[in-house]
Design a protein around this motif. Structure first.
Motif, PDB file in Angstrom:
ATOM      1  N   GLU A   1      39.777  74.601 -14.903  1.00 51.64           N
ATOM      2  CA  GLU A   1      39.320  74.759 -16.264  1.00 51.64           C
ATOM      3  C   GLU A   1      38.011  74.147 -16.702  1.00 51.64           C
ATOM      4  OE1 GLU A   1      41.171  74.422 -20.698  1.00 51.64           O
ATOM      5  OE2 GLU A   1      42.430  74.355 -19.097  1.00 51.64           O
ATOM      6  N   THR A   2      37.672  73.062 -15.925  1.00 52.87           N
ATOM      7  CA  THR A   2      36.716  72.011 -16.322  1.00 52.87           C
ATOM      8  C   THR A   2      35.710  71.929 -14.960  1.00 52.87           C
ATOM      9  OG1 THR A   2      37.701  69.937 -15.814  1.00 52.87           O
ATOM     10  CG2 THR A   2      37.920  70.995 -18.057  1.00 52.87           C
ATOM     11  N   VAL A   3      34.514  71.438 -15.423  1.00 47.82           N
ATOM     12  CA  VAL A   3      33.792  71.088 -14.131  1.00 47.82           C
ATOM     13  C   VAL A   3      34.434  70.246 -13.598  1.00 47.82           C
ATOM     14  CG1 VAL A   3      31.403  70.334 -13.799  1.00 47.82           C
ATOM     15  CG2 VAL A   3      31.527  71.883 -15.469  1.00 47.82           C
ATOM     16  N   ALA A   4      34.823  68.842 -14.207  1.00 45.01           N
ATOM     17  CA  ALA A   4      35.354  67.843 -13.462  1.00 45.01           C
ATOM     18  C   ALA A   4      36.240  67.991 -12.663  1.00 45.01           C
ATOM     19  CB  ALA A   4      35.530  66.605 -14.490  1.00 45.01           C
ATOM     20  N   GLU A   5      37.326  68.755 -13.122  1.00 41.42           N
ATOM     21  CA  GLU A   5      38.508  69.145 -12.362  1.00 41.42           C
ATOM     22  C   GLU A   5      38.274  70.035 -10.971  1.00 41.42           C
ATOM     23  OE1 GLU A   5      41.967  69.643 -15.352  1.00 41.42           O
ATOM     24  OE2 GLU A   5      40.512  71.179 -15.509  1.00 41.42           O
ATOM     25  N   THR A   6      36.998  71.038 -11.204  1.00 47.84           N
ATOM     26  CA  THR A   6      36.702  71.568 -10.065  1.00 47.84           C
ATOM     27  C   THR A   6      35.898  70.874  -8.973  1.00 47.84           C
ATOM     28  OG1 THR A   6      36.287  73.596 -11.430  1.00 47.84           O
ATOM     29  CG2 THR A   6      35.580  73.918  -9.098  1.00 47.84           C
ATOM     30  N   ARG A   7      35.049  69.733  -9.355  1.00 42.42           N
ATOM     31  CA  ARG A   7      34.617  68.861  -8.554  1.00 42.42           C
ATOM     32  C   ARG A   7      35.604  68.097  -7.697  1.00 42.42           C
ATOM     33  NH1 ARG A   7      29.651  66.813 -12.688  1.00 42.42           N
ATOM     34  NH2 ARG A   7      28.363  68.625 -12.335  1.00 42.42           N
ATOM     35  N   ASP A   8      36.702  67.714  -8.561  1.00 42.68           N
ATOM     36  CA  ASP A   8      37.641  66.615  -7.951  1.00 42.68           C
ATOM     37  C   ASP A   8      38.488  67.262  -6.926  1.00 42.68           C
ATOM     38  OD1 ASP A   8      36.699  64.588  -9.427  1.00 42.68           O
ATOM     39  OD2 ASP A   8      38.461  64.752 -10.944  1.00 42.68           O
ATOM     40  N   ASP A   9      38.809  68.757  -7.040  1.00 43.81           N
ATOM     41  CA  ASP A   9      39.525  69.502  -6.211  1.00 43.81           C
ATOM     42  C   ASP A   9      39.172  70.966  -5.944  1.00 43.81           C
ATOM     43  OD1 ASP A   9      41.484  70.477  -4.268  1.00 43.81           O
ATOM     44  OD2 ASP A   9      42.977  70.421  -5.910  1.00 43.81           O
ATOM     45  N   PRO A  10      38.084  71.112  -5.032  1.00 41.24           N
ATOM     46  CA  PRO A  10      37.701  72.706  -4.912  1.00 41.24           C
ATOM     47  C   PRO A  10      38.333  73.292  -3.887  1.00 41.24           C
ATOM     48  CG  PRO A  10      36.001  70.952  -3.678  1.00 41.24           C
ATOM     49  CD  PRO A  10      37.307  70.068  -4.417  1.00 41.24           C
ATOM     50  N   SER A  11      39.574  72.690  -3.371  1.00 38.91           N
ATOM     51  CA  SER A  11      40.115  73.353  -2.169  1.00 38.91           C
ATOM     52  C   SER A  11      40.559  74.767  -2.282  1.00 38.91           C
ATOM     53  CB  SER A  11      41.036  72.579  -1.748  1.00 38.91           C
ATOM     54  OG  SER A  11      42.186  72.460  -2.838  1.00 38.91           O
ATOM     55  N   GLU A  12      40.817  75.132  -3.376  1.00 39.86           N
ATOM     56  CA  GLU A  12      41.350  76.630  -3.956  1.00 39.86           C
ATOM     57  C   GLU A  12      40.130  77.517  -3.669  1.00 39.86           C
ATOM     58  OE1 GLU A  12      43.742  77.005  -7.122  1.00 39.86           O
ATOM     59  OE2 GLU A  12      44.407  75.045  -7.247  1.00 39.86           O
ATOM     60  N   LEU A  13      38.893  76.985  -3.700  1.00 40.34           N
ATOM     61  CA  LEU A  13      37.830  78.177  -3.432  1.00 40.34           C
ATOM     62  C   LEU A  13      37.399  78.267  -1.915  1.00 40.34           C
ATOM     63  CD1 LEU A  13      35.454  76.527  -6.272  1.00 40.34           C
ATOM     64  CD2 LEU A  13      36.325  78.933  -6.016  1.00 40.34           C
ATOM     65  N   ASP A  14      38.144  77.397  -1.126  1.00 38.55           N
ATOM     66  CA  ASP A  14      37.837  77.688   0.324  1.00 38.55           C
ATOM     67  C   ASP A  14      38.098  79.043   0.955  1.00 38.55           C
ATOM     68  OD1 ASP A  14      37.306  74.887   0.370  1.00 38.55           O
ATOM     69  OD2 ASP A  14      39.245  74.325   1.378  1.00 38.55           O
ATOM     70  N   GLY A  15      37.265  79.808   1.311  1.00 37.21           N
ATOM     71  CA  GLY A  15      37.253  80.952   2.176  1.00 37.21           C
ATOM     72  C   GLY A  15      37.407  82.149   1.035  1.00 37.21           C
ATOM     73  N   VAL A  16      37.235  81.815  -0.437  1.00 42.83           N
ATOM     74  CA  VAL A  16      36.879  82.784  -1.342  1.00 42.83           C
ATOM     75  C   VAL A  16      35.813  83.791  -1.168  1.00 42.83           C
ATOM     76  CG1 VAL A  16      36.588  83.499  -3.817  1.00 42.83           C
ATOM     77  CG2 VAL A  16      38.573  81.932  -3.106  1.00 42.83           C
ATOM     78  N   GLY A  17      36.108  85.100  -0.862  1.00 45.48           N
ATOM     79  CA  GLY A  17      34.900  85.874  -0.725  1.00 45.48           C
ATOM     80  C   GLY A  17      34.543  86.751  -1.614  1.00 45.48           C
ATOM     81  N   ILE A  18      33.534  87.828  -1.470  1.00 47.82           N
ATOM     82  CA  ILE A  18      33.213  88.728  -2.490  1.00 47.82           C
ATOM     83  C   ILE A  18      34.311  89.945  -3.084  1.00 47.82           C
ATOM     84  CG2 ILE A  18      31.653  90.846  -3.029  1.00 47.82           C
ATOM     85  CD1 ILE A  18      29.653  89.313  -1.089  1.00 47.82           C
ATOM     86  N   ALA A  19      35.101  90.289  -2.133  1.00 47.98           N
ATOM     87  CA  ALA A  19      36.211  90.969  -2.116  1.00 47.98           C
ATOM     88  C   ALA A  19      37.426  90.593  -3.179  1.00 47.98           C
ATOM     89  CB  ALA A  19      36.897  91.506  -1.067  1.00 47.98           C
TER      90      ALA A  19
END
Length: 279
Positions: free
Chosen positions: A45-63
């Motif tokens: 939800e926030t920039v800080a939270e995403t910076r602290d734990d971006p692991s859920e973005l690992d491997g996310v692609g265009i599709a």
């Protein structure tokens, strides 16, 4: 049926948090538009939270990004307008080609399949990710220096640093690898039906000093739509502007042009609600 759907869905690009759209949302609200700006799958939800734990973005692609927004939009009461920046602009075009939205604005959009231009500045902007094949499966964080070259080359270092601190988050590497390989991939997730889709109007824009998506790239995208006489595609250029044009001090000029274009295409909030009521 009462309409609870937003008039506009804003989609951010790689390395930028969805909260960056709030000034746009406020301005659009002044003109009667309701809007939402959902993050990519894996964003917090926030920039800080995403910076602290971006692991859920690992491997996310265009599709996966497309399917995320297609699902959100498909659950709405009526088709919205979509405004996307960078990779968000590529997703906006895909949503429009699939007739999921009424119209689309793609601001400095990441190249779709069929674009052959590959300027040096675009290669250099993508190098922090593309230099290591392992980055396809993980997130990558830009340094302030890398961000200044790619996004902030047309603004002062002080302004660029302020944007960096406020909105920059780690981004998945996969979309850049998928875009880079689009020409050699039969079923590339970066492919968009530019020729046959009967769709709402599309506005493509480019900053003339953009390093991430140089104007020659966006002009090639516009040419890919040239033989689709059944649908409206327009191209607009911003002299002296870089990839930060939705974020920097000149953002309101871009937003005002988008609002004027939407009005000119009849994509007004009143008509959106009228259509929903009629359905």
């Amino acid at each position: 049926m009462s309409n609870t759907a937003p008039d506009v869905v804003f989609i951010h690009g790689l390395w930028i948090h969805s909260s960056s759209w709030r000034p746009w949302q406020d301005l659009f609200a002044e003109h009667g538009y309701t809007s939402i700006a959902p993050g990519w799958p894996g964003d917090h939800e926030t920039v800080a939270e995403t910076r602290d734990d971006p692991s859920e973005l690992d491997g996310v692609g265009i599709a996966q990004i497309f399917e995320h927004y297609a699902g959100l939009i498909g659950a709405l009461d009526a088709k919205p307008i979509v405004v996307g920046h960078s990779f968000g602009g590529l997703i906006a075009q895909e949503l429009l080609a699939h007739d999921l939205v009424r119209g689309a604005v793609a601001i400095d959009p990441a190249p779709i399949k069929g674009v052959t231009a590959l300027p040096f500045s675009q290669l250099k902007s993508g190098f922090p990710v593309l230099k290591n094949p392992a980055n396809k499966k993980r997130t990558v964080t830009l340094t302030a220096k890398e961000f200044h070259y790619s996004f902030g080359n047309a603004i002062s270092e002080a302004e660029c640093n302020a944007i960096f601190e406020a909105f920059v988050i780690p981004g998945p590497g996969r979309p850049l690898f998928e875009d880079a390989a689009a020409a050699f991939t039969k079923d590339s997730p970066a492919a968009v039906d530019t020729h046959h889709a009967v769709r709402g109007p599309l506005l493509l824009t480019s900053g003339t000093e953009d390093h991430v998506v140089p104007k020659v790239v966006t002009k090639q995208v516009a040419k890919l739509y040239a033989d689709n006489a059944a649908s409206i595609t327009e191209y607009h250029e911003y002299e002296g502007r870089g990839h930060s044009l939705t974020l920097d001090d000149g953002w309101k000029d871009v937003a005002a042009d988008v609002l004027a274009w939407l009005e000119g295409q009849g994509l007004t909030p009143t008509e959106a609600k009228a259509e929903a009521t009629a359905d």
